[in-house]
Design an enzyme around this catalytic site. Sequence first.
Site, short mmCIF file in Angstrom:
data_model
loop_
_atom_site.label_atom_id
_atom_site.label_comp_id
_atom_site.label_asym_id
_atom_site.label_seq_id
_atom_site.Cartn_x
_atom_site.Cartn_y
_atom_site.Cartn_z
CG ASP A 54 -4.08 2.29 9.54
OD1 ASP A 54 -4.41 1.58 8.56
OD2 ASP A 54 -3.55 3.40 9.40
CD GLU A 97 -2.19 1.26 2.98
OE1 GLU A 97 -2.16 0.22 3.65
OE2 GLU A 97 -2.68 2.32 3.37
#
Length: 662
Positions: free
Chosen positions: A526, A445
């Site tokens: 997260d 990511e």
Amino acid sequence: METTENKLTDDVKDPKKNKGDYGADNIQALEGLEAVRKRPGMYIGSTDSKGLHHLVWEVVDNSIDEHLAGYCDKIDLTIEEGNSIRVVDNGRGIPTDMHAKLKKSALEVVMTVLHAGGKFDKDTYKVSGGLHGVGVSCVNALSTLLTAEVHRSGKVYTQSYRQGKPQGDVEVIGETDTTGTIITFQPDPEIFSSLEYKYEILATRCRELSYLNKGLTLTITDQRQKMEDGSFRTETFHSEGGLKEFVKQLDEARTPLIDTPIHVKGKEEDVEVEVAMQYNTSYTEHLFSYVNNINTSEGGTHVAGFRMAVNRVFKNYGEANGLFSKVKFEISGEDFREGLTAVVSVKVPEPQFKGQTKGELGNSEVRGIVSRAVGDVVNAWLEENPKEAKKIVDKVILAATARHAARKAREMVQRKNVLTGGGLPGKLADCSSKDPGASEIFLVEGDSAGGTAKQGRDRLFQAILPLRGKILNVEKALEHKIYENEEIKNIFTALGVSIQENEDGERVLNIEKLRYHKVVIMCDADVDGSHITTLILTFFFRYMKPLIENGHIYIAAPPLYQVRRGKKAEYAWNEEQRQQLAIELGGGKEDAVTIQRYKGLGEMNAEQLWETTMNPENRILRQVTIDDAFNADQTFTMLMGDEVPPRRAFIEANAKYAKVDV
Ligand code: 0RA
């Protein structure tokens, strides 16, 4: 004729023989409970968490059989404090009379002889068997302690066993005015590598069973979990609507095209067929199939029969009513399935399973039976509901049009790729190894974490492909848009896989040229990161399912904390570990100077990322199963879909997790 099984019990009961003072060959020849303990995997699949949960279904299956035979409408499942399980049903109770030939109580025979469970009961065919159905005696063999309590003919009987061996005769301990069976068992730590029961797994299957067996009430109680008011966590599942309700629940987050699901129920030659189906505005098919209450993930003849009927009936209807007159290209089977959600459930007396995981029904007679049952009902439905029929046919035409556009887009992308020499994406940092079996690719990511991963990796066998932000929303996008999306094109080319259409218009993933056998999704630890993981998983689930099925997809687990004292640094993956480390490193558990909370991959330097997340020696990789991917797909549909209430409910339910990262 004396059967082997008769001999077995005697062996099991003979204390001399149980001392284990006879050869291994001997034991293997006997299909007794000792054999179950010796080769548990052969009977319950595995001795990991999956096998552990399997024990519960072996017992519950027997109770479900009582329900199917018309004698039981309630099953209570309890996870007790020490991970023992209790299953209570209100069926007839296991027979307790003397077994004439074996000269012992039938209860003891059922509990100590392999496959004895159904033998007393020739009239009702046992349908809940299938993949399970090895019998409650297997559970007994694999438990340190099992107690059976039977309420039957006015009396309460009980017998206990250790590792399958009776600890005494069947005893009468009281009187009763009900009937039923109570089985309590404690899985044996010598056998199972995992002893912890997962509430969610058990509850999910109970929910599924309630839809598959309408009228049956299943309750699950977890005595390990206390709620705020002091009661134990508990849920009750009951469905009056059965499969129709199941389909509605599956489509909860999608917009339906028709008001109520179409419902098929039929019986031919001892084969029972039940189907519920509805169309929604999405682009994907969601089909669930069951044989004797067992999920058939690989489909089989019942699914083939269902699809055959859907194609035939809708095609005939559209043609007969001139609805396809403007369509310039062939409509394929796939087009009839876009936006279709269906549950196909059959009950077959002697099911034959085949396929890789024995999840495919083989009985050929079932194909025609299902096809006829579905064909008749859907035909009648179309005649009675012309408005809704037109809606569905219009949607089929739209699907065919989109498929043609997608094919063009795909061909464009693939041709361009050939013209440019089939080059790899510019953003890919490839590994030097050309052996797919030894190579892995990290889908990372963000460009910044991608940069760190490039520095930290072992370039010999690890490739890095950074993905920018949130990749395309595959739920909402039309298929051709997906093939035109840069990030997705990069994934296809980097992995070396491509999509082709077969003669049925079905998209098939070609993985012959797969360039890495491990594909690792690496996102921040997260809420955003897990959202992106969900998104990528959904993409794999819809467009590259074989990669999941063949075990190629993994999720990396970056640590949440670094705990440091002077030069010494250790990592923690959860709060418990963090506290433990803080104490071990001498800082005391609330010492904030020493603790670093990682919010993103980018906060680690290359060395730390290698050390904790990429180095095969230390890292934790979670292999994605098709169940994980299915759940991601469901969650995703809900989060991205048009329906607001389920999304709000989900966000509220997960608010406490979300807050951690705010
Ligand atoms: C053998 C025969 C019959 C029922 C059962 C076993 C039976 C087993 C289990 C295990 C858990 N709950 C159960 N309930 C029933 C048939 C009984 C009859 O014919 O009366």
